[in-house]
Structure formats: C-alpha cells, structure tokens
Design an enzyme around this catalytic site. Structure first.
Site, PDB file in Angstrom:
ATOM      1  N   THR A  68      -3.991   7.122 -21.362  1.00 13.43           N
ATOM      2  CA  THR A  68      -3.762   5.737 -20.966  1.00 13.43           C
ATOM      3  C   THR A  68      -2.346   5.352 -21.383  1.00 13.43           C
ATOM      4  OG1 THR A  68      -4.764   5.031 -23.048  1.00 13.43           O
ATOM      5  CG2 THR A  68      -6.172   5.011 -21.107  1.00 13.43           C
ATOM      6  N   ARG A  72      -1.843  -1.893 -18.843  1.00 16.80           N
ATOM      7  CA  ARG A  72      -3.158  -1.269 -18.697  1.00 16.80           C
ATOM      8  C   ARG A  72      -3.113  -0.302 -17.520  1.00 16.80           C
ATOM      9  NH1 ARG A  72      -7.627  -1.755 -21.140  1.00 16.80           N
ATOM     10  NH2 ARG A  72      -6.690  -3.404 -22.398  1.00 16.80           N
ATOM     11  N   TYR A 124       0.854  -1.190   0.000  1.00 17.43           N
ATOM     12  CA  TYR A 124       0.000   0.000   0.000  1.00 17.43           C
ATOM     13  C   TYR A 124       0.890   1.240   0.000  1.00 17.43           C
ATOM     14  CZ  TYR A 124      -5.017  -0.799   0.397  1.00 17.43           C
ATOM     15  OH  TYR A 124      -6.332  -1.062   0.123  1.00 17.43           O
ATOM     16  N   LYS A 156      -2.497   1.876 -25.138  1.00 15.05           N
ATOM     17  CA  LYS A 156      -2.941   1.937 -26.535  1.00 15.05           C
ATOM     18  C   LYS A 156      -1.727   2.123 -27.443  1.00 15.05           C
ATOM     19  CE  LYS A 156      -7.592   3.595 -25.351  1.00 15.05           C
ATOM     20  NZ  LYS A 156      -7.492   3.967 -23.919  1.00 15.05           N
ATOM     21  N   ASP A 206      -7.156  15.038 -23.694  1.00 11.17           N
ATOM     22  CA  ASP A 206      -7.188  13.594 -23.468  1.00 11.17           C
ATOM     23  C   ASP A 206      -6.512  12.946 -24.671  1.00 11.17           C
ATOM     24  OD1 ASP A 206      -7.740  10.901 -23.244  1.00 11.17           O
ATOM     25  OD2 ASP A 206      -9.811  11.173 -22.587  1.00 11.17           O
TER      26      ASP A 206
END
Length: 574
Positions: A285, A294, A79, A288, A256
C-alpha cells in the site's frame, strides 16, 4: 453558512501572513461547501477529530497536503484502462506521463526493475499479483503447449481444463492468527477460495517465524506461491532465507510489504531484510509507513512485468489517475533525506514504546519489536482486546484490537492490541513521548473494568474507565497533542468559524454519535430546551430545528475531545 472563506481569509491577512497550503485547502472547501455544506463541515470535523486523538493505529499515517492536493483535480474525470502507451481509450497522453512518472519514482525509490502503480488498495494489489503469477506460471505454459497464444483461442473443453488447473494451485502464506493478512489465504477472503491454502504459523513458544519449519513445510507442500509479509508481526523478516526456500521448491516468492514499505524506502530494512531485492513480486500500500495517498502498487522482476501490467483487464478496470498523481508525489517525497530520518525514527519510537510498556508491567508478543508495531497482550488486565480498544478510545487514544497467535478469543473479541508509531512519529514525537504514552495506556487498562449486560453477566465487549482516570488521561492527551499539531498550516479556529456550523434541520445527533468522544450518560450536567436561558455555567443556545423538540446537552467536562460546540438531541433520542 459560508460566504467564501477564502475571500475572508485573504482580506484579513497581510501578504507575508498568507500560507499557500491553507489557501489551497480553503479554496477546495469553498467549492465543496457551495454544493454540499455538510460534506465540507464533515471534512473539517475530521481534521478536528484527528487533532484530538493520539493515533496509534499501525496501518494509518498522515499524508502531506501536497499529496492530498494532487488528488483534487480533473484527472478524476479520465478513463485510462490499460497501461502507459497501451490504452483502451484515446486521449490518455497526460495520464501516460503521470503513470510513467509514478512508476519511475517507485523504481528509483526501491531499486526495483518494474513498477505497476494502478491498484486501488493492498487487496487489489495482491489479487493482481496472484493472477499475474498464475498467468505466467500456469496459463502461458499451458497455452504454449497447446500451440495457442491466448485463452480466447481455446475450446470450451480446453478452457475448463486450464481453469481447473489454475484454481487448484497452492498458496503458502503466514496464518491470519500469526499476523498474516486476510488476503494471505484466510478462508473468509477470496484468496482462501481461489487457492489451496497451506498456511505457516509462528512458533507457539516464541511467537517468531521458524525458518527451518517453514522450509520443511514448503518442501512437503511445494506451493506455487510462497508469500512473506504481515499485518501484525512485530519482527523483521529474513527475505534471503525465504528466497532460498522458494528456489528449493520451485515457488514464486511474493512479499507483501504494505505495512513496512516506508521502512524499506527509508533504509531501515536493507540487505537480507529488503523484500525488493529477494522477491519475484512485491506488493504494498502507499498510505501506511510510506505516508502516501490511499492506494497500492506492485514491484516485480522483469520476467513478471508483462503479466503484472495486465492487471487490467485481469483484475482491475479503470485506474484512478488523480491517485496515481498523488502516488508520484509521495514517492518523490520519500526519496528525500528527511524521509530516511523519519523512517528510522518510526522504528526507534516503536522500540522506545515497547521498552516503556514492558517497564510498565505490560506483556508484549515476542518481547518487543523490530519494526513499526507492537502487540500488547491485554489478558493480564482481565480484558478482551475489544474492551481494551474501547476503553482507550474513550480516553483519546486510538488503536485497534488484534488477534494474538493461537488466540482463544478469536478474531472479533481478540486478546491483544496492535500499536503502531508511524502517525505519532509524523507529528514529531520522540522516545520521551513514547514513555508518556505507555504510562497512559497502562493507566487506562489498569483502571478499566468490564461492564455488566442487561442479564447481569460480564460483557466481553464493553468496559468502563472511572471518570477521574478518564478525565486525567484526556487532559494529558490534550496537552500532548497541543505540542505536536497535525497540519499546523491549517487554522482550525478559522475553519470552525466558516465550515462547522450545522444548518437548520441538520443539527441533531444520536447518543451513539458520542461514543468516539468517550461521553457517557454520567457526563450529562443538564438538559435544557434550545430556547431556555440557563446559568453562566452553561451558555444558552440560539440554534434549533423547526418543528422538532430539540434539547441541548451540556457536558460537565467534555472528556477529551472536540466537543467545543453544543450537541443537540431530539426529544425522542434523549
């Protein structure tokens, strides 16, 4: 099922025949298979499936084995809420090092002033960016005017006033049906519910962004956030003009670049087309065109850094340290000269595919592409996007249906297909292969016809392709993919032998499991019981399940695809 595939591999190879990447892959699968054989089997099956389809999904790619390996370790146990050197947990020094390295790599790659690499997805990144803007532009000035430094110091009445103020701001992004993303203000998404959304659209006649119209709308609406970016727009964006518009109306320019981050990193989009240079905040992201794991990240100007770094607790909880490690590896990979070559090839292939589609008589939105994707109008074929998508998948070509601007078929059925070149370019395909793919698409769509429902009406969702066309296209798909192997380091026959045998009691599948393989009832050559000895045309099967009437289906000609093992059906299912 598995008695150490790694040991078997090492014992049968000379030292100079051992591939370290495959050893790492096998070691991972060995550990998984020891605890849960089905999961290891499904992982291998996914490799088999991905090697069996031409992947034209614009939002997907193939990450390197190094990126994948960076995620498979004990970092997942840690964590680390907060940000480097400012955590809510102790003992985070190694996560601090990894996250700082990933952020530094991102800044170096994109020429950014600040990077935040914690978001788990593009949607998360956009939420963090939205709330960071609201915090800096609305919350902090309001707190300052009240003489306090934190919202926790406000009375209930003051907090309600601030909450209402933050929840009444305007977001101006590209309309979903013009190619914008769900998170750009679509009413079914949280972004459409936390802002007063005043979307802009493409020009109805050209399908292009009309910057004069966008400026006029921005002056009329005066949004807090002007959002530029897309998930299905086949042209480049002039971010300099967007910044000029934002400055004129006092808006924050947010970009974006989830879809085209790899084209920015690779130097395809520079100057006026570089969102990092002109925007206050940029989200993206990593999986892509960037070919990473991911996940997602945010880049911003220094004045927004403090607000962005408060993504936890603002939106996020604990970050994923193992994924941040993989992001660092991906950013480092993208800084290599080879990645720049790749990024330019992605656009070259997209343009070659667009030209070839047009030569085949197909209609493209805006008449072509400037980036990694194109939008194909399937209405001239008498199909909906959903029908076209299913017909092509049945023939070994994966892509997704997509709405076209002002689409009469809506967001579910749609009238178009979104086609992208990042994945096939990663395999090494070039313009000649794009011509071949265009011919395959045209052949399938030209032959596909809607099926009739039980009521006799024509379905808007399902279509069928004649067997001879499907067989021919699948044969070409197999031949094409045989020349461009995904992860050539991975020995598929070896993996099959050690991981894909179904254990007793788990070797049944349902009819609908065959849909991705393009198998229809007409493909069934014969059905025999598991113990039946059949002719040489269909090899007998010795596996079965205890106490269950199991039948095995032999296919006349497995259309494309990874049906190299018998498929089982329970008696009831068949």
């Amino acid at each position: 099922m598995n008695n150490s595939a790694l040991r078997a591999y090492l014992s049968t190879r000379a030292p100079d025949q051992i591939h370290s990447a495959f050893v790492a892959y096998l070691a991972n699968l060995d550990l998984v298979a020891h605890q849960f054989p089905q999961i290891a089997s499904d992982i291998v099956q996914e490799l088999i499936d991905q090697r069996s389809y031409v992947k034209l999904i614009a939002s997907e790619n193939y990450s390197s084995l190094a990126v994948q390996a960076a995620m498979a370790n004990l970092l997942t146990d840690k964590y680390a809420e907060g940000f480097p050197h400012h955590r809510y947990y102790g003992g985070c020094q190694n996560v601090d090092s990894i996250e700082s390295a990933a952020a530094a790599e991102a800044c170096a790659l994109f020429g950014a002033e600040h990077a935040y690499v914690q978001p788990h997805s593009g949607a998360d990144a956009n939420l963090v960016a939205f709330w960071a803007i609201l915090s800096r532009q609305i919350e902090m000035p309001t707190l300052s005017s009240l003489g306090v430094t934190a919202a926790t110091h406000l009375s209930e009445e003051q907090w309600e006033v601030l909450r209402q103020k933050m929840g009444n701001q305007k977001l101006m992004g590209l309309d979903y049906f013009s190619g914008g993303h769900l998170t750009h203000g679509y009413r079914q998404n949280v972004s459409g519910r936390m802002f007063r959304v005043v979307s802009y659209a493409v020009d109805r006649d050209t399908g292009l962004l009309d910057y004069a119209a966008i400026e006029a709308q921005a002056k009329r609406e005066r949004p807090l956030i002007l959002l530029a970016g897309y998930s299905a727009y086949p042209r480049s964006i002039n971010f300099r003009i967007f910044r000029e518009i934002a400055d004129k109306v006092g808006a924050v320019l947010m970009a974006d670049m989830a879809h085209f981050a790899g084209l920015v990193a690779g130097g395809v989009f520079t100057g006026d087309e570089d969102p990092v240079r002109w925007s206050h905040i940029v989200t993206s992201t990593t999986h892509k065109t960037l070919r990473g794991p991911r996940g997602a990240f945010i880049l911003c100007k220094k004045e927004f850094a403090e607000a962005v770094d408060k993504g936890c607790p603002l939106v996020l909880g604990g970050p994923l340290p193992h994924v941040m490690a993989a992001k660092a590896v991906a950013f480092r990979e993208a800084r290599n000269a080879a990645f720049k070559t790749y990024a330019h090839a992605v656009r070259d292939n997209a343009r070659a595919l667009a030209d070839a589609c047009i030569q085949q008589g197909m209609q493209l939105q805006t008449g072509g592409t400037d980036n990694h994707l194109l939008l194909l109008d399937v209405r001239p074929f008498g199909l909906t996007g959903r029908q076209a998508e299913r017909a092509l998948i049945d023939c070994g070509v994966t892509l997704n249906r997509n709405s076209l601007p002002f689409d009469p078929n809506g967001a579910w059925l749609t009238s178009g297909l979104r086609i992208g070149t990042p994945a096939v370019t990663s395999l090494g395909m070039g313009p000649e292969e794009m011509k071949r793919i265009a011919r395959l698409i045209a052949r399938v769509l030209g032959a596909a016809t809607p099926v009739r429902t039980k009521t006799g009406a024509l379905s808007k969702s399902a279509a069928e392709v004649p067997g001879e066309v499907r067989s021919s296209v699948c044969s070409e798909v197999r031949e094409l993919l045989a020349r461009f192997t995904l992860y050539p380091e991975l020995d598929e026959p070896f993996l099959r032998a050690h991981f894909t045998r179904r254990p007793a009691g788990q070797n049944t599948c349902r009819r609908r499991d065959l849909n991705p393989y393009g198998v229809t009832p007409t493909d069934f050559e014969s059905v025999v019981s598991a113990s039946f000895t059949t002719s040489a045309r269909a090899q007998p099967i010795t596996r079965g399940t205890k106490g269950t009437a199991v039948h095995v289906v032999f296919l006349r000609e497995a259309p494309c695809l990874p049906l190299r093992e018998p498929l089982f059906f329970s008696h009831e299912e068949f």
